[in-house]
Write an enzyme that holds these catalytic residues in place. Structure first.
Site, mmCIF file in Angstrom:
data_model
loop_
_atom_site.group_PDB
_atom_site.id
_atom_site.type_symbol
_atom_site.label_atom_id
_atom_site.label_comp_id
_atom_site.label_asym_id
_atom_site.label_seq_id
_atom_site.Cartn_x
_atom_site.Cartn_y
_atom_site.Cartn_z
ATOM 1 N N ILE A 81 39.911 43.968 43.095
ATOM 2 C CA ILE A 81 40.173 42.642 43.668
ATOM 3 C C ILE A 81 39.419 41.603 42.867
ATOM 4 O O ILE A 81 38.197 41.698 42.707
ATOM 5 C CB ILE A 81 39.775 42.598 45.151
ATOM 6 C CG1 ILE A 81 40.629 43.591 45.948
ATOM 7 C CG2 ILE A 81 39.950 41.186 45.715
ATOM 8 C CD1 ILE A 81 40.213 43.756 47.381
ATOM 9 N N GLU A 82 40.138 40.647 42.342
ATOM 10 C CA GLU A 82 39.519 39.621 41.500
ATOM 11 C C GLU A 82 38.551 38.792 42.344
ATOM 12 O O GLU A 82 38.837 38.434 43.484
ATOM 13 C CB GLU A 82 40.639 38.764 40.902
ATOM 14 C CG GLU A 82 40.175 37.756 39.874
ATOM 15 C CD GLU A 82 39.755 36.463 40.532
ATOM 16 O OE1 GLU A 82 38.630 36.006 40.241
ATOM 17 O OE2 GLU A 82 40.527 35.924 41.341
ATOM 18 N N SER A 83 37.389 38.494 41.777
ATOM 19 C CA SER A 83 36.261 37.998 42.566
ATOM 20 C C SER A 83 36.492 36.621 43.177
ATOM 21 O O SER A 83 36.144 36.384 44.337
ATOM 22 C CB SER A 83 34.987 37.982 41.710
ATOM 23 O OG SER A 83 35.154 37.145 40.576
ATOM 24 N N LYS A 84 37.056 35.665 42.415
ATOM 25 C CA LYS A 84 37.233 34.333 42.989
ATOM 26 C C LYS A 84 38.255 34.364 44.120
ATOM 27 O O LYS A 84 38.120 33.648 45.115
ATOM 28 C CB LYS A 84 37.653 33.322 41.928
ATOM 29 C CG LYS A 84 37.685 31.896 42.492
ATOM 30 C CD LYS A 84 37.957 30.861 41.432
ATOM 31 C CE LYS A 84 37.963 29.458 42.038
ATOM 32 N NZ LYS A 84 38.249 28.420 41.022
ATOM 33 N N CYS A 180 32.589 37.318 31.434
ATOM 34 C CA CYS A 180 33.865 37.348 32.135
ATOM 35 C C CYS A 180 34.999 37.204 31.119
ATOM 36 O O CYS A 180 34.967 36.304 30.272
ATOM 37 C CB CYS A 180 33.923 36.219 33.162
ATOM 38 S SG CYS A 180 35.542 36.049 33.954
ATOM 39 N N ASP A 187 27.751 37.526 32.915
ATOM 40 C CA ASP A 187 27.528 38.385 34.074
ATOM 41 C C ASP A 187 26.271 39.198 33.806
ATOM 42 O O ASP A 187 26.203 39.938 32.815
ATOM 43 C CB ASP A 187 28.720 39.334 34.291
ATOM 44 C CG ASP A 187 29.993 38.598 34.661
ATOM 45 O OD1 ASP A 187 29.907 37.640 35.439
ATOM 46 O OD2 ASP A 187 31.069 38.987 34.171
ATOM 47 N N HIS A 219 33.307 43.561 35.643
ATOM 48 C CA HIS A 219 32.202 44.439 36.034
ATOM 49 C C HIS A 219 32.661 45.890 36.141
ATOM 50 O O HIS A 219 32.009 46.810 35.637
ATOM 51 C CB HIS A 219 31.653 44.033 37.408
ATOM 52 C CG HIS A 219 31.116 42.638 37.521
ATOM 53 N ND1 HIS A 219 31.626 41.568 36.852
ATOM 54 C CD2 HIS A 219 30.100 42.143 38.285
ATOM 55 C CE1 HIS A 219 30.960 40.469 37.175
ATOM 56 N NE2 HIS A 219 30.033 40.786 38.046
ATOM 57 N N GLU A 220 33.773 46.093 36.851
ATOM 58 C CA GLU A 220 34.260 47.446 37.106
ATOM 59 C C GLU A 220 34.600 48.162 35.799
ATOM 60 O O GLU A 220 34.330 49.357 35.629
ATOM 61 C CB GLU A 220 35.499 47.401 38.007
ATOM 62 C CG GLU A 220 35.255 46.748 39.367
ATOM 63 C CD GLU A 220 35.526 45.253 39.386
ATOM 64 O OE1 GLU A 220 35.825 44.726 40.468
ATOM 65 O OE2 GLU A 220 35.442 44.594 38.307
ATOM 66 N N ARG A 248 27.200 35.665 42.272
ATOM 67 C CA ARG A 248 27.879 34.446 41.837
ATOM 68 C C ARG A 248 28.848 34.041 42.941
ATOM 69 O O ARG A 248 29.624 34.864 43.423
ATOM 70 C CB ARG A 248 28.650 34.670 40.544
ATOM 71 C CG ARG A 248 29.369 33.399 40.076
ATOM 72 C CD ARG A 248 30.245 33.645 38.881
ATOM 73 N NE ARG A 248 29.469 33.981 37.706
ATOM 74 C CZ ARG A 248 29.994 34.521 36.607
ATOM 75 N NH1 ARG A 248 31.274 34.813 36.574
ATOM 76 N NH2 ARG A 248 29.227 34.789 35.577
ATOM 77 N N GLY A 249 28.773 32.786 43.353
ATOM 78 C CA GLY A 249 29.694 32.308 44.381
ATOM 79 C C GLY A 249 29.549 33.036 45.703
ATOM 80 O O GLY A 249 30.523 33.207 46.432
#
Length: 272
Positions: A81-84, A180, A187, A219-220, A248-249
């Protein structure tokens, strides 16, 4: 959906109503084919372990509730799942009414499971609940002061070397940094490695970790690359690789991959 359709790196409006459609799945297969795996065959178990620190909803009285969430996405899921998109989705819950934290967790589990293609688990914690925080787990040895010269900053799997009598070690480096692949933002993470097998050269391992400094990847994907490189080049009988990334966020993600099934215990490092 193509990655350039993701909200990452774009100006975004924060929703004021429940919006599960914001969740943006990224298929895992592309990266796994790149490092030599396909057809659902890879040598690890694992999870993407998220810690979400900005989570709120409304009680039936209208008074807000806050919590932090531990989210476990199986590494076997079709998509990460994309972080933003996760941040935007969680913020879309701000004006939702839930009668209990369990109800909120149930909704988040349902939506993340649908997006990732596998059963996701969500545990909510009271923000007033104390946590133990350390620089690194006490039973891991820090390798960051190994003497090195002529340090390079390019991906260098050939630096990984192992040999001699078998050992069991737990090693840590705080020098993991990648970028990123969409925004170029840095990161930062702490890398935890536990293995049984021929002794891994600590200097070589540190050079390898530093070599990720200009690497562009999620990251993954970084964790799966590190696991695969150590597994292929150092021939351990057992291997667990976990990266604890900085927040982050309001989110930090801590992927782990292991030759053994199970669960990495909850923890929070001082940079998180």
């Amino acid at each position: 959906m193509a990655l350039n359709d993701a909200p990452l790196g774009k100006a975004s409006e924060y929703p004021d109503s429940y919006s599960p459609e914001l969740l943006f799945p990224v298929p895992r297969d592309d990266n796994r084919r790149r490092i030599g795996f396909q057809d659902g065959r890879w040598p690890w178990f694992g999870e993407d372990l998220w810690q979400a620190w900005e989570l709120s909803w409304l009680r039936p009285s209208g008074v807000p509730a806050v919590a932090w969430a531990e989210i476990r996405v199986p590494a076997a899921s079709v998509s990460l799942i994309e972080s933003k998109s996760l941040k935007l989705y969680l913020n879309s819950l701000n004006q939702m009414v839930f009668s209990t934290p369990a109800q909120a967790a149930e909704v988040i589990e349902r939506d993340l499971s649908s997006a990732s293609g596998s059963a996701v688990s969500v545990t909510l914690y009271d923000v007033d609940q104390p946590m133990m925080i350390s620089g690194h787990p006490e039973d891991f040895e820090l390798i960051d002061d190994e003497p090195l010269e002529n340090v390079g900053y390019a991906y260098c799997p050939d630096e990984l070397q192992a040999g001699g009598k078998g050992v069991t070690e737990r090693l840590c480096s705080h020098l993991l940094k990648s970028n990123c692949p969409v925004t170029g933002q840095p990161d930062w993470g702490s890398l935890l490695i536990e293995y049984t097998g021929p002794r891994i050269s600590r200097a070589g391992l540190l050079r390898y970790v530093v070599g990720f400094r200009q690497q562009q990847d999620f990251h993954e994907h970084c964790v799966e690359t590190i696991f695969n490189d150590i597994f292929q080049r150092c021939d351990p009988q057992h291997l667990t690789v976990c990266a604890r990334y900085t927040r982050r966020g309001g989110l930090d993600i801590n992927p782990w991959r292991s030759t053994s099934a199970g669960e990495v215990p909850s923890m929070r490092l001082i940079r998180q």
